[in-house]
Design an enzyme around this catalytic site. Structure first.
Site, PDB file in Angstrom:
ATOM      1  N   CYS A  55      26.707  54.669   3.568  1.00  0.00           N
ATOM      2  CA  CYS A  55      28.075  54.212   3.309  1.00  0.00           C
ATOM      3  C   CYS A  55      28.518  53.108   4.250  1.00  0.00           C
ATOM      4  CB  CYS A  55      29.037  55.379   3.348  1.00  0.00           C
ATOM      5  SG  CYS A  55      28.603  56.536   4.582  1.00  0.00           S
ATOM      6  N   GLY A  93      33.529  64.788   1.084  1.00  0.00           N
ATOM      7  CA  GLY A  93      33.641  64.812   2.544  1.00  0.00           C
ATOM      8  C   GLY A  93      34.654  63.807   3.064  1.00  0.00           C
ATOM      9  N   GLN A 108      27.073  67.091   7.513  1.00  0.00           N
ATOM     10  CA  GLN A 108      25.606  67.099   7.632  1.00  0.00           C
ATOM     11  C   GLN A 108      25.043  68.453   8.063  1.00  0.00           C
ATOM     12  OE1 GLN A 108      23.425  64.842   6.739  1.00  0.00           O
ATOM     13  NE2 GLN A 108      24.830  63.194   6.233  1.00  0.00           N
ATOM     14  N   ASN A 159      25.254  61.882  11.447  1.00  0.00           N
ATOM     15  CA  ASN A 159      24.498  61.689  10.211  1.00  0.00           C
ATOM     16  C   ASN A 159      23.290  60.765  10.388  1.00  0.00           C
ATOM     17  OD1 ASN A 159      27.004  60.210  10.628  1.00  0.00           O
ATOM     18  ND2 ASN A 159      26.445  58.994   8.857  1.00  0.00           N
ATOM     19  N   SER A 219      30.742  68.702   2.300  1.00  0.00           N
ATOM     20  CA  SER A 219      30.560  67.912   1.081  1.00  0.00           C
ATOM     21  C   SER A 219      29.453  68.511   0.227  1.00  0.00           C
ATOM     22  CB  SER A 219      30.208  66.478   1.466  1.00  0.00           C
ATOM     23  OG  SER A 219      29.894  65.729   0.324  1.00  0.00           O
ATOM     24  N   HIS A 275      27.525  67.061  -2.277  1.00  0.00           N
ATOM     25  CA  HIS A 275      26.311  66.334  -2.695  1.00  0.00           C
ATOM     26  C   HIS A 275      25.243  66.254  -1.607  1.00  0.00           C
ATOM     27  CE1 HIS A 275      26.854  62.198  -0.875  1.00  0.00           C
ATOM     28  NE2 HIS A 275      28.089  62.628  -0.776  1.00  0.00           N
TER      29      HIS A 275
HETATM   30  N1  PLP Z   1      30.831  62.566   7.014  1.00  0.00           N
HETATM   31  C1  PLP Z   1      29.512  62.466   7.213  1.00  0.00           C
HETATM   32  C2  PLP Z   1      28.935  62.849   8.533  1.00  0.00           C
HETATM   33  C3  PLP Z   1      28.677  61.997   6.197  1.00  0.00           C
HETATM   34  O1  PLP Z   1      27.365  61.888   6.406  1.00  0.00           O
HETATM   35  C4  PLP Z   1      29.267  61.635   4.945  1.00  0.00           C
HETATM   36  C5  PLP Z   1      28.430  61.105   3.849  1.00  0.00           C
HETATM   37  O2  PLP Z   1      27.613  60.246   4.022  1.00  0.00           O
HETATM   38  C6  PLP Z   1      30.653  61.792   4.787  1.00  0.00           C
HETATM   39  C7  PLP Z   1      31.405  62.260   5.837  1.00  0.00           C
HETATM   40  C8  PLP Z   1      31.331  61.447   3.493  1.00  0.00           C
HETATM   41  O3  PLP Z   1      31.109  62.433   2.523  1.00  0.00           O
HETATM   42  P1  PLP Z   1      31.282  62.081   0.959  1.00  0.00           P
HETATM   43  O4  PLP Z   1      30.133  61.192   0.584  1.00  0.00           O
HETATM   44  O5  PLP Z   1      31.244  63.410   0.277  1.00  0.00           O
HETATM   45  O6  PLP Z   1      32.607  61.404   0.793  1.00  0.00           O
END
Ligand code: PLP
Length: 325
Positions: A320, A66, A174, A146, A194, A196
């Site tokens: 993250c 993502g 999400q 998220n 994404s 996962h």
């Molecule tokens: N965007 C949102 C809203 C997310 O929740 C996340 C992951 O936590 C990402 C982007 C990033 O995705 P990835 O973990 O596949 O890099």
């Protein structure tokens, strides 16, 4: 309880991936049998991903997740516009995978408007309208936040963007595989997803790019993904993402009904039995599987640790945004 951070890989997905780590290890760009097998796996996955979001398979670009899809959308689309189109609109509550590319754009001379949100985390359409200028090239608003689970009014924003010839991106990491997502109904030009988050492997994702939208690539190399994302394809990851999308589409309505029941039961239990709480997720416009609650008088991290000791995984913020070691 923390499947917004990540999900386990579905055994059915793993089953599809394993041969591409083993005997079927070919490079999709090779023209011999091994290579052609790998190419077929990538092409099949492209159809599976496109099928889940109502896109054409030629509009899917595979990425390493993502974050890369968001970067490719924001930087790739903004930089493809000629000057003086140097204005981007986004929201203050985007994931860092959108916010930080926007900050990079500012550092090289772009103007970025970070729209405020209401108490539920929703962008106001009027604010989007008032922020549009002749220099605006891109709007990037996430499909659902998220942390809050609140859904954003994408179709209305998309209509405005189209009238003004502005590219419209959404981070749907999400939402894809969690609720029905259709790129035409949402009126988006670019959409990140994404693997996962939907029982697929980590390190795989995709960007939907509507036909006619030009992207400047982030990396330069071979001609994989029509030059939009160079590098030998992650065939097992891509095959896994494709299978995860197929399963998500197949089981979507059953999963929604079950998870909504659990979420609502939790919300009712907390509301009835506890004082001094606040539900932060929008009461109607929300994802079926996310609940965001504030508990007065207890630090989020303490609560997370106490629940963890009881074997319950929850988050007090996006995984993250936590400090890395
Ligand atoms: N965007 C949102 C809203 C997310 O929740 C996340 C992951 O936590 C990402 C982007 C990033 O995705 P990835 O973990 O596949 O890099």
């Amino acid at each position: 309880m923390d499947h917004s951070a990540t999900t386990p890989t579905d055994p059915e997905v793993l089953g599809v991936m394993m041969p591409y780590y083993g005997n079927h290890y070919g490079n999709p760009s090779s023209i011999h049998t091994l290579g052609r097998e790998a190419r077929e796996a990538v092409d099949h996955a492209r159809q599976q991903v496109a099928g889940l979001i109502g896109a054409d398979s030629s509009e899917i670009v595979f990425t390493a997740g993502g974050t890369e899809a968001d970067n490719l959308a924001v930087l790739g689309a903004a930089l493809a516009f000629p000057a003086p189109k140097r204005h981007v609109i986004t929201s203050a509550i985007e994931h860092h995978a959108v916010l930080n590319p926007c900050r990079h754009l500012e550092s090289i001379g772009f103007q970025v408007t970070y729209l405020p949100v209401d108490v539920w985390g929703r962008v106001n359409i009027k604010d989007v309208k008032q922020s549009l200028t002749k220099q605006t090239c891109l709007i990037s608003i996430m499909h659902a936040n998220n942390e809050l689970g609140t859904l954003e009014p994408l179709a209305e924003i998309g209509m405005m963007a189209r009238k003004c010839n502005v590219a419209f991106h959404t981070d749907a990491v999400q939402t894809v595989g969690r609720i029905p997502v259709n790129v035409d109904e949402l009126r988006v030009d670019l959409l990140s997803l994404s693997s996962h988050k939907i029982y697929g492997p980590k390190g795989a994702g995709a960007l939907y790019v509507r036909k006619g939208i030009t992207l400047r690539p982030l990396m330069y190399g071979g001609q994989q993904e029509s030059g939009r994302r160079t590098g030998t394809e992650n065939v097992p990851g891509i095959a896994g993402l494709g299978k995860a999308c197929e399963i998500a589409g197949r089981d979507l309505m059953d999963r929604i009904a079950y998870i909504r029941y659990l979420r609502d039961r939790l919300e009712n239990g907390i509301t009835i039995n506890m004082d001094d709480i606040r539900i932060n997720t929008h009461p109607e416009e929300h994802l079926p599987h996310v609940l965001n609650v504030s508990f007065t008088g207890i630090a989020g991290e303490k609560l997370v640790r106490e629940l963890d000791m009881k074997g319950i995984s929850v988050s007090s913020g996006a995984a993250c945004t936590a400090d890395s070691v």
